[in-house]
Motif scaffolding. Structure first.
Motif, PDB file in Angstrom:
ATOM      1  N   UNK A  52      27.818  60.608  -1.075  1.00  0.00           N
ATOM      2  CA  UNK A  52      26.748  60.170  -0.187  1.00  0.00           C
ATOM      3  C   UNK A  52      25.946  61.292   0.424  1.00  0.00           C
ATOM      4  N   UNK A  53      26.121  62.527  -0.046  1.00  0.00           N
ATOM      5  CA  UNK A  53      25.468  63.689   0.555  1.00  0.00           C
ATOM      6  C   UNK A  53      23.961  63.677   0.340  1.00  0.00           C
ATOM      7  N   UNK A  54      23.196  64.210   1.312  1.00  0.00           N
ATOM      8  CA  UNK A  54      21.757  64.381   1.082  1.00  0.00           C
ATOM      9  C   UNK A  54      21.452  65.500   0.097  1.00  0.00           C
ATOM     10  N   UNK A  55      22.423  66.380  -0.181  1.00  0.00           N
ATOM     11  CA  UNK A  55      22.237  67.471  -1.136  1.00  0.00           C
ATOM     12  C   UNK A  55      22.399  66.959  -2.564  1.00  0.00           C
ATOM     13  N   UNK A  56      21.814  67.639  -3.538  1.00  0.00           N
ATOM     14  CA  UNK A  56      21.967  67.219  -4.939  1.00  0.00           C
ATOM     15  C   UNK A  56      23.427  67.241  -5.368  1.00  0.00           C
ATOM     16  N   UNK A  57      23.758  66.428  -6.357  1.00  0.00           N
ATOM     17  CA  UNK A  57      25.100  66.442  -6.921  1.00  0.00           C
ATOM     18  C   UNK A  57      25.421  67.828  -7.479  1.00  0.00           C
ATOM     19  N   UNK A  58      26.679  68.222  -7.324  1.00  0.00           N
ATOM     20  CA  UNK A  58      27.152  69.495  -7.863  1.00  0.00           C
ATOM     21  C   UNK A  58      27.530  69.263  -9.325  1.00  0.00           C
ATOM     22  N   UNK A  96      28.844  57.203   5.470  1.00  0.00           N
ATOM     23  CA  UNK A  96      27.494  56.976   4.968  1.00  0.00           C
ATOM     24  C   UNK A  96      26.869  55.845   5.792  1.00  0.00           C
ATOM     25  N   UNK A  97      25.585  55.928   6.148  1.00  0.00           N
ATOM     26  CA  UNK A  97      24.950  54.806   6.849  1.00  0.00           C
ATOM     27  C   UNK A  97      25.061  53.517   6.037  1.00  0.00           C
ATOM     28  N   UNK A  98      25.355  52.432   6.706  1.00  0.00           N
ATOM     29  CA  UNK A  98      25.459  51.130   6.041  1.00  0.00           C
ATOM     30  C   UNK A  98      24.064  50.508   5.979  1.00  0.00           C
ATOM     31  N   UNK A  99      23.226  51.017   5.062  1.00  0.00           N
ATOM     32  CA  UNK A  99      21.854  50.553   4.924  1.00  0.00           C
ATOM     33  C   UNK A  99      21.548  50.259   3.459  1.00  0.00           C
ATOM     34  N   UNK A 100      20.512  49.458   3.235  1.00  0.00           N
ATOM     35  CA  UNK A 100      20.079  49.170   1.867  1.00  0.00           C
ATOM     36  C   UNK A 100      19.619  50.444   1.163  1.00  0.00           C
ATOM     37  N   UNK A 101      18.917  51.299   1.877  1.00  0.00           N
ATOM     38  CA  UNK A 101      18.467  52.559   1.288  1.00  0.00           C
ATOM     39  C   UNK A 101      19.650  53.385   0.798  1.00  0.00           C
ATOM     40  N   UNK A 102      20.699  53.449   1.610  1.00  0.00           N
ATOM     41  CA  UNK A 102      21.892  54.212   1.223  1.00  0.00           C
ATOM     42  C   UNK A 102      22.582  53.575   0.020  1.00  0.00           C
ATOM     43  N   UNK A 103      22.586  52.254  -0.050  1.00  0.00           N
ATOM     44  CA  UNK A 103      23.179  51.572  -1.203  1.00  0.00           C
ATOM     45  C   UNK A 103      22.522  52.050  -2.490  1.00  0.00           C
ATOM     46  N   UNK A 104      21.186  52.034  -2.531  1.00  0.00           N
ATOM     47  CA  UNK A 104      20.474  52.416  -3.751  1.00  0.00           C
ATOM     48  C   UNK A 104      20.696  53.894  -4.064  1.00  0.00           C
ATOM     49  N   UNK A 105      20.691  54.727  -3.038  1.00  0.00           N
ATOM     50  CA  UNK A 105      20.866  56.173  -3.217  1.00  0.00           C
ATOM     51  C   UNK A 105      22.256  56.492  -3.767  1.00  0.00           C
ATOM     52  N   UNK A 106      23.275  55.926  -3.143  1.00  0.00           N
ATOM     53  CA  UNK A 106      24.650  56.202  -3.566  1.00  0.00           C
ATOM     54  C   UNK A 106      24.910  55.629  -4.954  1.00  0.00           C
ATOM     55  N   UNK A 107      24.449  54.412  -5.206  1.00  0.00           N
ATOM     56  CA  UNK A 107      24.698  53.782  -6.500  1.00  0.00           C
ATOM     57  C   UNK A 107      24.079  54.594  -7.640  1.00  0.00           C
TER      58      UNK A 107
END
Length: 270
Positions: A52-58, A96-107
């Protein structure tokens, strides 16, 4: 590893390891570890993916994990539905924030990880002590991420109990609301009682009765699947540890006698 030398495959069904602790380890310790992965089925539970990090995947880490999983014939790879980095590792699991935006980002990030690994991963429902933003409930958030990412669930029974006390919800109702058909395997552990209304997930104590009850219910709902007893410190002598592990096996037998489906993989020497 020394304390586990008395164990045999008759004692435990599988072991779990954090890949970050063993990637690149060679010499005597590397050979001892390889001996264990030949004797026992192994699962890997990551600490640093930071899904769930705001940084790019390693991507370098993901490639090293892929090689580790293949090298040791690891049966399943799981990570935490949380994050632990932002321009550097924070050495803690943050919500991670429980938001729709976070759902799409994490998925989207989960799908990329699965593509790079060439395998499905499981995400663990984590313990947390504050919320960074909450348009959805915890249960809605977990369900939405797993569905959109099309990944598996590492169902941590103790985390449900801890969160149910800290955030005041019904643990049985929460358990029943999970997408249990996605469960790859289970975690069970002890925790620390900071106060009547504050429990801390420590993996440093014995499992308590309400958590055993949740485990039985999980088996009845979603089937008897591989179950890891976590103990990170205050580790008792091996006979005491095996006695608690045998309690897991007793609850599995109880669940099967009550009609639970046996979803454990057949033992394959590897």
């Amino acid at each position: 590893m020394q304390s586990f030398r008395v164990l045999t495959p008759r004692d435990v069904d599988f072991m779990e390891v954090a890949p970050e602790n063993w990637i690149g380890v060679g010499g005597r310790f590397g050979e001892q570890f390889r001996d264990y992965t030949r004797q026992f089925p192994f699962y890997a539970h990551g600490l640093s993916l930071s899904i769930g990090s705001p940084s790019p995947l390693d991507t370098g880490l993901i490639e090293r994990i892929r090689h580790f999983l293949d090298q040791h014939a690891v049966r399943a790879y799981s990570e935490h539905l949380s994050y632990c980095s932002d321009e550097g590792h924070l050495y803690d699991l943050l919500p991670i924030p429980f938001t729709e935006e976070a759902v799409h980002y994490v998925a989207a990030r989960v799908r990329e990880v699965q593509d790079r690994l060439g395998r499905r991963i499981a995400l663990e429902n984590v313990s947390y002590y504050l919320t960074a933003g909450q348009d959805l409930t915890e249960l809605e958030f977990i369900n939405a991420v797993l569905t959109e990412a099309d990944c598996d669930l590492l169902l941590d029974v103790n985390n449900i109990y801890v969160n149910s006390i800290n955030h005041r919800y019904d643990p049985m109702a929460f358990l029943r609301g999970l997408p249990g058909e996605r469960t790859a395997y289970y975690h069970i552990a002890g925790h620390y009682d900071e106060a009547d209304d504050l429990k801390v997930d420590t993996h440093g104590a014995d499992v308590i009765a309400p958590v055993w009850d949740l485990l039985l219910e999980a088996y009845l709902l979603y089937g008897v699947k591989p179950t890891l007893l976590e103990r990170d410190f205050n580790i008792p002598p091996v006979p005491e540890l095996l006695a608690e592990l045998n309690q897991v096996k007793q609850i599995q037998h109880q669940a099967l006698s009550l009609g639970a489906k046996d979803c454990r993989p057949q033992r394959v020497n590897g």
